[in-house]
Scaffold this motif. Structure first.
Motif, PDB file in Angstrom:
ATOM      1  N   GLN A  54       0.860  -1.175   0.000  1.00 54.94           N
ATOM      2  CA  GLN A  54       0.000   0.000   0.000  1.00 54.94           C
ATOM      3  C   GLN A  54       0.901   1.231   0.000  1.00 54.94           C
ATOM      4  N   ILE A  55       0.937   1.902  -1.142  1.00 54.05           N
ATOM      5  CA  ILE A  55       1.637   3.182  -1.213  1.00 54.05           C
ATOM      6  C   ILE A  55       0.809   4.199  -0.443  1.00 54.05           C
ATOM      7  N   LEU A  56       1.488   5.128   0.223  1.00 53.43           N
ATOM      8  CA  LEU A  56       0.810   6.092   1.087  1.00 53.43           C
ATOM      9  C   LEU A  56      -0.356   6.772   0.374  1.00 53.43           C
ATOM     10  N   GLY A  57      -1.545   6.679   0.966  1.00 51.76           N
ATOM     11  CA  GLY A  57      -2.722   7.342   0.413  1.00 51.76           C
ATOM     12  C   GLY A  57      -3.401   6.593  -0.711  1.00 51.76           C
ATOM     13  N   GLN A  58      -2.870   5.405  -1.033  1.00 50.99           N
ATOM     14  CA  GLN A  58      -3.462   4.641  -2.138  1.00 50.99           C
ATOM     15  C   GLN A  58      -4.055   3.327  -1.619  1.00 50.99           C
ATOM     16  N   LYS A  59      -4.597   2.556  -2.543  1.00 49.27           N
ATOM     17  CA  LYS A  59      -5.265   1.334  -2.114  1.00 49.27           C
ATOM     18  C   LYS A  59      -4.275   0.188  -1.908  1.00 49.27           C
ATOM     19  N   VAL A  60      -4.736  -0.820  -1.206  1.00 44.23           N
ATOM     20  CA  VAL A  60      -3.949  -2.030  -1.001  1.00 44.23           C
ATOM     21  C   VAL A  60      -3.910  -2.802  -2.317  1.00 44.23           C
ATOM     22  N   GLU A  61      -2.688  -3.185  -2.733  1.00 41.86           N
ATOM     23  CA  GLU A  61      -2.527  -3.863  -4.028  1.00 41.86           C
ATOM     24  C   GLU A  61      -1.898  -5.243  -3.830  1.00 41.86           C
ATOM     25  N   PHE A  62      -2.415  -6.221  -4.530  1.00 38.62           N
ATOM     26  CA  PHE A  62      -1.891  -7.580  -4.495  1.00 38.62           C
ATOM     27  C   PHE A  62      -0.538  -7.635  -5.203  1.00 38.62           C
ATOM     28  N   LEU A  63       0.398  -8.360  -4.597  1.00 42.14           N
ATOM     29  CA  LEU A  63       1.686  -8.608  -5.245  1.00 42.14           C
ATOM     30  C   LEU A  63       1.796 -10.064  -5.691  1.00 42.14           C
ATOM     31  N   VAL A  64       1.618 -10.979  -4.744  1.00 43.29           N
ATOM     32  CA  VAL A  64       1.923 -12.365  -5.046  1.00 43.29           C
ATOM     33  C   VAL A  64       1.212 -13.289  -4.062  1.00 43.29           C
ATOM     34  N   SER A  65       0.862 -14.490  -4.540  1.00 37.69           N
ATOM     35  CA  SER A  65       0.378 -15.533  -3.643  1.00 37.69           C
ATOM     36  C   SER A  65       1.278 -16.756  -3.784  1.00 37.69           C
ATOM     37  N   PHE A  66       1.321 -17.554  -2.723  1.00 37.83           N
ATOM     38  CA  PHE A  66       2.320 -18.619  -2.634  1.00 37.83           C
ATOM     39  C   PHE A  66       1.679 -19.809  -1.968  1.00 37.83           C
ATOM     40  N   TYR A  67       1.849 -20.980  -2.599  1.00 36.49           N
ATOM     41  CA  TYR A  67       1.265 -22.193  -2.037  1.00 36.49           C
ATOM     42  C   TYR A  67       2.136 -23.364  -2.408  1.00 36.49           C
TER      43      TYR A  67
END
Lengths: 111, 114
Positions: free
Chosen positions: B37-50
């Protein structure tokens, strides 16, 4: 293009009233939708999940509705308290299990 | 109640340096995620791991990023050569299994690249 929109303006309400927050989405077919609470400098905290075949979900003072025709979810907090002041995030899952978040709506409950 | 933990809480680094952000997911969880989450912006997905491999990644997660589960408890995100625009809060999350949709987030690491 795909969008998740939440009211970017802060919502100020009086203690004891019901707060209603809106999440609209376009060009998604979400399997389910979640609402999270985020306090400044902290991670999102899960509140409620609602599936595409459910119309309404409740948990204590919280209620979520999901209208897949309108492509909208409403999040209600009844009998609001100053401790409910936070940013509320809606998040979709549409394929896979990554969450796609809206920008959030800041709620302030005043005495 | 079990929770996701992250270290460090804050990290300041110089541009071009490598950073490793650490997470300890909830112990019986099998799916792990990184978001930022960049300051003032929305939460963004980077990666999932399984199951010791990446199951999904976003456009943000380029060759400068990597993830690893070096042992049975830690889950790390490495940024090889940091850029100014990597400054953000980085959140780790975990879920019990694919059908358990709720993701539990850690408190985050605030990364500042100078």
């Amino acid at each position: 293009s795909q969008k998740i929109e939440q009211n970017s303006e802060a919502l100020n309400i009086q203690e004891g009233k019901t707060a209603t927050l809106t999440c609209n989405y376009t060009n998604y077919s979400p399997a389910y939708l979640q609402w999270y609470r985020q306090d400044p400098g902290r991670g999102p905290v899960f509140l409620l999940l609602i599936r595409e075949n459910e119309k309404e979900k409740r948990k204590e003072r919280l209620k979520v509705t999901f209208d897949t025709t309108l492509k909208q979810s409403l999040f209600h907090i009844t009998a609001s308290q100053p401790a409910d002041s936070a940013t509320y995030l809606c998040a979709l899952v549409a394929g896979g299990n990554k969450l796609t978040f809206g920008t959030g709506t800041q709620l302030k409950v005043e005495l | 109640e079990p929770e996701v933990t992250q270290t460090p809480s804050h990290q300041v680094t110089q541009m071009g340096q490598e950073v490793i952000l650490r997470c300890v997911p909830i112990s019986n969880h099998l799916y792990f995620y990184w978001y930022r989450q960049i300051l003032g912006q929305k939460v963004e997905f980077l990666v999932s791991f399984y199951n010791n491999e990446i199951s999904e990644k976003s456009e943000i997660f380029d060759d400068q990023f990597s993830v690893e589960r070096p042992d049975g408890s830690n889950f790390t995100l490495k940024i090889r050569s940091t850029k100014l625009e990597d400054s953000a809060m980085y959140f780790c999350a975990s879920s019990e299994n694919r059908d358990q949709e709720t993701q539990y987030f850690g408190p985050g690491t605030r990364l500042l690249v100078l």
